[in-house]
Design an enzyme around this catalytic site. Structure first.
Site, PDB file in Angstrom:
ATOM      1  NE  ARG A  71      49.975  46.684  36.478  1.00  0.00           N
ATOM      2  CZ  ARG A  71      50.231  45.685  35.654  1.00  0.00           C
ATOM      3  NH1 ARG A  71      51.477  45.291  35.447  1.00  0.00           N
ATOM      4  NH2 ARG A  71      49.244  45.055  35.046  1.00  0.00           N
ATOM      5  CE1 TYR A 199      46.948  54.307  35.350  1.00  0.00           C
ATOM      6  CE2 TYR A 199      48.607  52.651  35.835  1.00  0.00           C
ATOM      7  CZ  TYR A 199      47.305  52.982  35.555  1.00  0.00           C
ATOM      8  OH  TYR A 199      46.357  52.003  35.509  1.00  0.00           O
ATOM      9  CE  LYS A 208      47.575  45.501  40.662  1.00  0.00           C
ATOM     10  NZ  LYS A 208      46.879  44.599  39.877  1.00  0.00           N
ATOM     11  CG  HIS A 228      46.744  39.943  40.128  1.00  0.00           C
ATOM     12  ND1 HIS A 228      46.978  40.002  38.779  1.00  0.00           N
ATOM     13  CD2 HIS A 228      46.111  41.092  40.444  1.00  0.00           C
ATOM     14  CE1 HIS A 228      46.512  41.137  38.298  1.00  0.00           C
ATOM     15  NE2 HIS A 228      45.978  41.809  39.290  1.00  0.00           N
ATOM     16  CB  SER A 250      45.926  43.935  34.805  1.00  0.00           C
ATOM     17  OG  SER A 250      46.784  43.786  35.904  1.00  0.00           O
ATOM     18  CB  CYS A 252      41.310  39.352  32.446  1.00  0.00           C
ATOM     19  SG  CYS A 252      42.650  39.423  31.251  1.00  0.00           S
ATOM     20  CG  ASP A 279      43.855  44.117  41.773  1.00  0.00           C
ATOM     21  OD1 ASP A 279      43.861  43.405  40.755  1.00  0.00           O
ATOM     22  OD2 ASP A 279      44.746  44.940  42.024  1.00  0.00           O
ATOM     23  NE  ARG A 378      43.243  50.537  35.449  1.00  0.00           N
ATOM     24  CZ  ARG A 378      43.393  49.250  35.765  1.00  0.00           C
ATOM     25  NH1 ARG A 378      42.831  48.744  36.841  1.00  0.00           N
ATOM     26  NH2 ARG A 378      44.083  48.460  34.979  1.00  0.00           N
TER      27      ARG A 378
HETATM   28  O1  SAT Z   1      47.765  49.894  37.481  1.00  0.00           O
HETATM   29  S1  SAT Z   1      47.425  48.825  38.424  1.00  0.00           S
HETATM   30  O2  SAT Z   1      48.532  47.864  38.495  1.00  0.00           O
HETATM   31  O3  SAT Z   1      47.172  49.348  39.743  1.00  0.00           O
HETATM   32  C1  SAT Z   1      46.040  48.020  37.910  1.00  0.00           C
HETATM   33  C2  SAT Z   1      46.323  46.753  37.226  1.00  0.00           C
HETATM   34  O4  SAT Z   1      47.072  46.739  36.254  1.00  0.00           O
HETATM   35  O5  SAT Z   1      45.778  45.728  37.656  1.00  0.00           O
HETATM   36 MN    MN Z   2      45.231  43.888  39.161  1.00  0.00          MN
END
Ligand code: SAT
Ligand code: MN
Length: 602
Positions: A71, A199, A208, A228, A250, A252, A279, A378
């Site tokens: 991100r 991405y 998100k 979140h 994210s 963690c 998530d 991922r």
């Molecule tokens: O890249 S994402 O935002 O989908 C995953 C994350 O950062 O939690």
């Molecule tokens: Mn996340």
């Protein structure tokens, strides 16, 4: 062919096409046959690599451009008419200027390409909780990921009917030019625009962008919450079930906590943990005066490195079929995948995430440039693959929450677990969260920063108003969940993690749920209720903090200690954050909590 009579949908699709000028428009109907065709096409073009179909049926690998791996928070904008409404933490752009800029960038960029129209639902299609989105995109990778992460298909158009409203999502890859990359949100228009990225979090617009940024804005106006948070269910030996939602930044460990396998002696007693989500949680007030949560997603977009048989066997099992891997390494001997921390069998012949042959001899896990997989690589895996998926996963009303847990990565100061004094104090605890940054977003890793409720990058409006919304929600429920804070990441002086984490976090969850039922006492400290060490079960815990240094009760006592000086400094830091960063609109209730913390730590 048109699949809907909803004029708003047709207008949106037509306008998008007029702008981007694709050669073809394809509506995604949700059928397996259509998705299979798209996979084939993507394999042909090189966008996907087909993996060993015996070992990893229906699994594929995708590599992004090297400039497009996470991100991009500094290119993510909230575009409200009034700058003040986006607040001081979000990047803001004037909506008119943003639309013009995006149009300029996207104009004609789908020439010679196909535009896919993805009707999708966040939440069980047609349920009261669910909301529909339409994403147009020129990326098959996006289509295939959205088909895992959300509920995609023509039934979403049916649910929308002739006149229903939806969230508009426009995505164009363009040249994947990092300098022209924009992730724009127009909460006042229910619109998202994403250009020049391909991405995950930047382009899977249901995740998100919609389910957090736009939804948090909608939730504030409509009286619910988009958070979140993972959601997990604990089954007790007597068959009773309780649900916990937990917010962590994210990368963690949300996915790991959501799918944890309790230690052996808990399993033998009959404890079980089931995953509702890893998530995002949408939370509403139930008629019974409790908060109820659903996971609006349909899959997991989890961090690959570090996922293994020990850390998260359920996540690993989830990735064994129907999964798209992004930016992991390809083992060319058997066409399977590999990442740092999967196992000790470094592949002899592998292609790294950038597409180059990988040299296992040079590999040094501390030097990221020698790693085979990107640290933010991922897996996109269907939720139904998960061995511990909750039977409530598809429930329309969701699950009632007993506890809300906040947590960050903190090497020191924050104890293993503590409970807030009440709802408002819990909101204070969430607002005061800090965590060390991770590879999930571009920028430096390991820097301590404020991340209230793990929502810093995801709140679609003013952070002060967001805190106020939390306070207001507490007033609406007769039986609010109890609020806790955890920290699995305390380190010793050599940088080793003191607490074992992973499945052993069950020991902390047990204390949390006992507190919810008032079954266990706690110490009333300057920061909240902290466990007595004797009340956290560390029996049969076999963990070495470092070679030869076994975890013992004194280590537990150490990570439960409240260092008043450190907390006095923390209070100053929180005050600075409130006054210098959030600046305005801080609820009076939180100022009271801050004053109390200052007084208690004097
Ligand atoms: O890249 S994402 O935002 O989908 C995953 C994350 O950062 O939690
Ligand atoms: Mn996340």
């Amino acid at each position: 062919m048109s699949y809907t009579e909803n004029k708003k949908v047709l207008d949106f699709v037509n306008q998008s096409a007029e702008l981007a000028q694709p050669d073809n428009i394809v509506w995604i109907d949700g059928s397996e046959a259509q998705l299979a065709e798209l996979r084939q096409e993507a394999v042909k073009s090189g966008e996907l690599i087909k993996l060993n179909q015996e070992l990893l049926p229906d699994c594929y690998l995708h590599r992004t451009k090297v400039n497009d791996v996470a991100r991009v928070e500094d290119r993510t904008f909230i575009c409200t008419k009034n700058k003040e409404d986006a607040g001081p933490i979000n990047y803001w752009m004037d909506p008119k200027q943003a639309y013009e800029l995006a149009s300029e960038i996207a104009r004609g960029t789908m020439k010679g390409r196909t535009m896919y129209v993805i009707p999708y639902s966040m939440g069980v299609v047609g349920s009261d909780f669910a909301k529909i989105g339409i994403e147009v995109t020129d990326s098959i990778y996006v289509v295939l990921n959205m088909a895992i992460m959300t509920r995609v298909g023509l039934n979403c158009l049916e649910a929308l009917g002739k006149d229903g409203d939806f969230i508009k999502g426009f995505h164009a890859k363009c040249d994947v030019d990092a300098e022209k990359r924009y992730i724009m949100h127009f909460p006042e228009d229910n619109t998202i625009i994403s250009v020049n990225s391909a991405y995950g979090g930047n382009v899977l617009l249901g995740k998100k962008c919609f389910a957090l940024r736009i939804a948090s804005y909608l939730g504030r106006n409509e009286g619910w919450m988009a958070e979140h948070m993972l959601i997990l269910g604990v089954t007790f030996p007597n068959g009773e079930k309780k649900y916990v939602a937990a917010a962590f930044p994210s990368a963690c460990g949300k996915t790991n906590l959501a799918m944890l396998i309790p230690p052996k002696h808990y399993l033998e007693k009959g404890y079980k943990v089931e995953c509702v989500g890893d998530d995002i949680a949408w939370i509403r007030v139930g008629e019974d005066g409790r908060l109820w949560a659903v996971n609006p997603e349909n899959g997991f977009f989890g961090v690959a490195p570090g996922t293994n048989e020990h850390s998260n066997p359920n996540a690993l099992a989830s990735t064994q079929k129907g999964t798209i891997f992004t930016n992991v390494a390809l083992n060319t001997d058997d066409m399977t995948v590999w990442w740092e921390g999967l196992n000790k069998n470094l592949p002899e012949h592998a292609i790294d995430w950038t597409g180059k042959p990988w040299n296992p001899v040079k590999f040094d896990k501390k030097d990221k440039s020698t790693c085979a997989a990107h640290p933010n690589s991922r897996f996109t895996a269907p939720a139904q693959n998960c061995p511990c998926i909750s039977p409530e996963f598809n429930s329309k009303q969701g699950v009632p929450l007993s506890a809300i847990v906040f947590g960050g990565r903190r090497a020191s100061t924050t104890p293993l677990v503590y409970q807030s004094k009440d709802w408002n104090h819990g909101v204070f605890v969430g607002s005061a969260m800090s965590s060390e940054t991770t590879a999930a977003a571009t920028g430096a890793v390991g820097v301590l920063r404020h991340d209230p409720m793990a929502m810093k990058p995801f709140t679609g409006y003013h952070m002060g108003d967001y805190f106020q919304h939390w306070i207001n929600m507490g007033k609406k429920v007769a039986n609010p969940p109890k609020i806790f804070n955890v920290n699995w990441f305390r380190q010793d002086e050599d940088g080793n993690f003191i607490w074992p984490g992973f499945g052993d976090n069950m020991r902390v969850l047990e204390w949390i749920l006992k507190r919810c039922d008032e079954k266990v006492d706690a110490q009333d400290t300057a920061i909240g209720f902290v466990p007595y060490a004797k009340d956290i079960d560390i029996s049969e815990l076999d963990y070495e903090i470092a070679p030869g240094k076994k975890f013992g009760v004194e280590d537990l006592e150490h990570i439960l200690e409240i260092d008043k000086d450190k907390w006095a400094a923390e209070a100053v830091e929180i005050e600075n954050y409130y006054t210098n960063t959030v600046k305005s609109r801080i609820p009076a209730e939180l100022i009271d909590c801050l004053e109390a913390l200052k007084k208690n730590t004097k």
